[in-house]
Design a protein around this motif. Structure first.
Motif, PDB file in Angstrom:
ATOM      1  N   SER A  33      -5.886 -35.964  -4.555  1.00  0.00           N
ATOM      2  CA  SER A  33      -4.634 -35.615  -3.883  1.00  0.00           C
ATOM      3  C   SER A  33      -4.794 -35.644  -2.368  1.00  0.00           C
ATOM      4  CB  SER A  33      -4.169 -34.236  -4.342  1.00  0.00           C
ATOM      5  OG  SER A  33      -4.018 -34.186  -5.743  1.00  0.00           O
ATOM      6  N   LEU A  34      -5.904 -35.097  -1.853  1.00  0.00           N
ATOM      7  CA  LEU A  34      -6.136 -35.110  -0.405  1.00  0.00           C
ATOM      8  C   LEU A  34      -6.311 -36.528   0.124  1.00  0.00           C
ATOM      9  CD1 LEU A  34      -8.534 -32.046  -0.016  1.00  0.00           C
ATOM     10  CD2 LEU A  34      -6.122 -32.180   0.619  1.00  0.00           C
ATOM     11  N   THR A  35      -6.949 -37.383  -0.673  1.00  0.00           N
ATOM     12  CA  THR A  35      -7.130 -38.768  -0.235  1.00  0.00           C
ATOM     13  C   THR A  35      -5.796 -39.497  -0.129  1.00  0.00           C
ATOM     14  OG1 THR A  35      -9.277 -38.796  -1.315  1.00  0.00           O
ATOM     15  CG2 THR A  35      -8.322 -40.911  -0.731  1.00  0.00           C
ATOM     16  N   LEU A  36      -4.932 -39.328  -1.131  1.00  0.00           N
ATOM     17  CA  LEU A  36      -3.611 -39.965  -1.086  1.00  0.00           C
ATOM     18  C   LEU A  36      -2.761 -39.401   0.039  1.00  0.00           C
ATOM     19  CD1 LEU A  36      -2.808 -40.139  -4.908  1.00  0.00           C
ATOM     20  CD2 LEU A  36      -3.586 -41.983  -3.413  1.00  0.00           C
ATOM     21  N   ALA A  37      -2.831 -38.078   0.282  1.00  0.00           N
ATOM     22  CA  ALA A  37      -2.074 -37.485   1.384  1.00  0.00           C
ATOM     23  C   ALA A  37      -2.565 -38.001   2.730  1.00  0.00           C
ATOM     24  CB  ALA A  37      -2.182 -35.966   1.327  1.00  0.00           C
ATOM     25  N   GLY A  38      -3.878 -38.162   2.885  1.00  0.00           N
ATOM     26  CA  GLY A  38      -4.399 -38.706   4.133  1.00  0.00           C
ATOM     27  C   GLY A  38      -3.955 -40.136   4.382  1.00  0.00           C
ATOM     28  N   ILE A  39      -3.902 -40.943   3.309  1.00  0.00           N
ATOM     29  CA  ILE A  39      -3.441 -42.331   3.466  1.00  0.00           C
ATOM     30  C   ILE A  39      -1.983 -42.376   3.888  1.00  0.00           C
ATOM     31  CG2 ILE A  39      -3.038 -44.481   2.221  1.00  0.00           C
ATOM     32  CD1 ILE A  39      -5.505 -43.850   0.559  1.00  0.00           C
ATOM     33  N   LEU A  40      -1.138 -41.508   3.299  1.00  0.00           N
ATOM     34  CA  LEU A  40       0.283 -41.475   3.668  1.00  0.00           C
ATOM     35  C   LEU A  40       0.481 -41.014   5.108  1.00  0.00           C
ATOM     36  CD1 LEU A  40       1.816 -39.989   0.394  1.00  0.00           C
ATOM     37  CD2 LEU A  40       1.890 -42.364   1.179  1.00  0.00           C
ATOM     38  N   VAL A  44       2.150 -43.102   8.365  1.00  0.00           N
ATOM     39  CA  VAL A  44       3.304 -42.621   9.138  1.00  0.00           C
ATOM     40  C   VAL A  44       2.972 -42.460  10.613  1.00  0.00           C
ATOM     41  CG1 VAL A  44       4.896 -40.672   9.392  1.00  0.00           C
ATOM     42  CG2 VAL A  44       4.321 -41.507   7.118  1.00  0.00           C
ATOM     43  N   LEU A  45       1.796 -41.931  10.943  1.00  0.00           N
ATOM     44  CA  LEU A  45       1.448 -41.586  12.320  1.00  0.00           C
ATOM     45  C   LEU A  45       0.721 -42.681  13.074  1.00  0.00           C
ATOM     46  CD1 LEU A  45       0.242 -37.922  11.704  1.00  0.00           C
ATOM     47  CD2 LEU A  45       2.512 -38.697  12.397  1.00  0.00           C
ATOM     48  N   ARG A  46       0.336 -43.759  12.450  1.00  0.00           N
ATOM     49  CA  ARG A  46      -0.410 -44.793  13.170  1.00  0.00           C
ATOM     50  C   ARG A  46       0.522 -45.540  14.118  1.00  0.00           C
ATOM     51  NH1 ARG A  46       0.114 -50.012  11.299  1.00  0.00           N
ATOM     52  NH2 ARG A  46       1.416 -50.275   9.426  1.00  0.00           N
ATOM     53  N   PRO A  47      -0.016 -46.079  15.230  1.00  0.00           N
ATOM     54  CA  PRO A  47       0.836 -46.807  16.194  1.00  0.00           C
ATOM     55  C   PRO A  47       1.322 -48.133  15.611  1.00  0.00           C
ATOM     56  CG  PRO A  47      -1.474 -46.963  16.810  1.00  0.00           C
ATOM     57  CD  PRO A  47      -1.399 -45.969  15.695  1.00  0.00           C
ATOM     58  N   GLU A  48       2.471 -48.563  16.127  1.00  0.00           N
ATOM     59  CA  GLU A  48       3.070 -49.808  15.660  1.00  0.00           C
ATOM     60  C   GLU A  48       2.295 -51.002  16.214  1.00  0.00           C
ATOM     61  OE1 GLU A  48       7.510 -51.931  15.496  1.00  0.00           O
ATOM     62  OE2 GLU A  48       7.151 -50.103  16.687  1.00  0.00           O
TER      63      GLU A  48
END
Length: 283
Positions: free
Chosen positions: A238-245, A249-253
Motif C-alpha cells: 500500500s505504501l509503495t502504491l501511494a508513493g507512486i501516485l 502528482v507532484l513531479r514537475p511537468e
C-alpha cells in the motif's frame, strides 16, 4: 571391453558403513566399475584408405604425386571420443538409514528387475540395536543433544528380555492377523458446498451485507482467504502504491507531458461534433 560390460548383470551385496548415505555407496560402486571398464584395452581403431600427396624427384625436379595409404581414423581415438562408458544402470534394494550399517544389495543391468522380486519375497532380516541406558537425546542418536539423564541400576537382564519378548509377540501377532475387510472401514463422503441462492430482483447488492463488508473483510484476506498475507506485506504494498501516485502528482511537468497533452487536445477537437450554426456560416 564390450564383453566385460555385457557380463555385468545380476545382484551383489556390499557393506555400508555407519554415517554414510546409501546414495554415496551406490555412486562409489558405479564410479569404480566405470573406471575399471574404461581401463581395459580397447580394440584397435579402424583404418581408412586415403590418397596422400607426396613429392618425388623427376626430370624437371620435384613432382607432386598422390599415393594410396591406410591411416587410422582419429575419431575413434580415446583422446577424441573420450571414455567409452560414462553411465551404468545400478539400482538399490533395501535402503539403509544413514546411521545404520550392514548388507546393502545392488543390482546391475537385468538385476534391477530382480530387485522387485527380492523385495516381494519378504526375506527375514536380522537387526542389531545398540543403545546406552540412562541418557536421552533430542534425536534418539548418540550424536544428539543430551536432554535427560537418570540412573539405570534397576534395569536387569530378566526385565529387558521380558519387555523384548512382549514386543516380539505383538509384532508376530500383527503379522499373522489378517487385514480387515474394506466393508469395516469408515468411509467418508464429501459433498460439494451448497450453492447460494441468487437474488431474483434487479436491485443492487448491499455492501454491508455482502462478503466485502468491513465486518467480514480483514487485512489478512486482502490476497484471498486461501492465501493469507501478513500485515507488513500488505502495508508495504500500500505504501509503495501511494508513493507512486504522489510522485505522479507532484513531479514537475516535462516535455513528454506537454506533447501528450497536446496530442490529447487534438484528438478531442477532432471528435467534437460540429454545431449547425457553424455549418451555416461556412460559404
Amino acid at each position: 571391453m564390450r564383453r566385460a560390460w555385457a557380463g555385468l548383470q545380476g545382484l551383489f551385496a556390499v557393506y555400508k558403513a555407519p554415517g554414510v548415505h546409501w546414495m554415496m555407496v551406490r555412486d562409489a560402486v558405479e564410479t569404480r566399475l566405470l573406471r575399471d571398464l574404461n581401463a581395459l584395452q580397447r580394440p584397435p581403431p579402424r583404418k581408412e584408405v586415403r590418397f596422400l600427396p607426396t613429392s618425388t624427384e623427376g626430370k624437371d625436379g620435384d613432382e607432386l604425386t598422390m599415393t594410396v595409404a591406410s591411416v587410422p581414423v582419429l575419431a575413434n581415438h580415446p583422446l577424441v571420443s573420450g571414455p567409452a562408458f560414462t553411465r551404468l544402470k545400478v539400482g538399490a534394494g533395501h535402503r539403509l538409514d544413514i546411521k545404520s550399517s550392514g548388507v546393502f544389495v545392488l543390482g546391475l543391468g537385468h538385476g534391477n528387475k530382480l530387485l522387485h522380486d527380492l523385495y516381494n519375497a519378504h526375506l527375514s532380516r536380522t537387526y542389531t540395536v545398540r543403545g546406552l541406558f540412562g541418557k536421552a537425546t533430542d534425536d534418539f542418536s548418540d550424536e544428539g543433544k543430551l536432554i535427560e539423564k537418570t540412573t539405570f541400576d534397576h534395569i536387569t537382564r530378566e526385565k529387558l528380555e521380558r519387555i523384548l519378548s512382549v514386543i516380539q509377540g505383538s509384532h508376530h501377532k500383527a503379522l499373522l492377523q489378517p487385514h480387515p475387510p474394506l466393508s469395516t472401514l469408515h468411509l467418508r463422503h464429501y459433498s460439494p458446498p451448497p450453492k447460494r441462492p441468487e437474488p431474483e430482483s434487479n436491485e443492487p447488492l448491499g455492501f454491508l451485507k455482502g462478503p466485502a463488508g468491513p465486518r467480514t473483510w480483514s487485512v489478512k484476506r486482502s490476497m484471498g482467504s486461501d492465501h493469507q498475507q501478513p500485515l507488513w506485506r500488505v502495508a508495504l504494498l500500500s505504501l509503495t502504491l501511494a508513493g507512486i501516485l504522489l510522485w505522479c502528482v507532484l513531479r514537475p511537468e516535462t516535455e513528454v507531458d506537454q506533447l501528450l497533452q497536446a496530442a490529447m487536445k487534438g484528438d478531442a477537437a477532432e471528435r467534437e461534433p460540429q454545431s449547425p450554426l457553424s455549418e451555416q456560416k461556412r460559404p
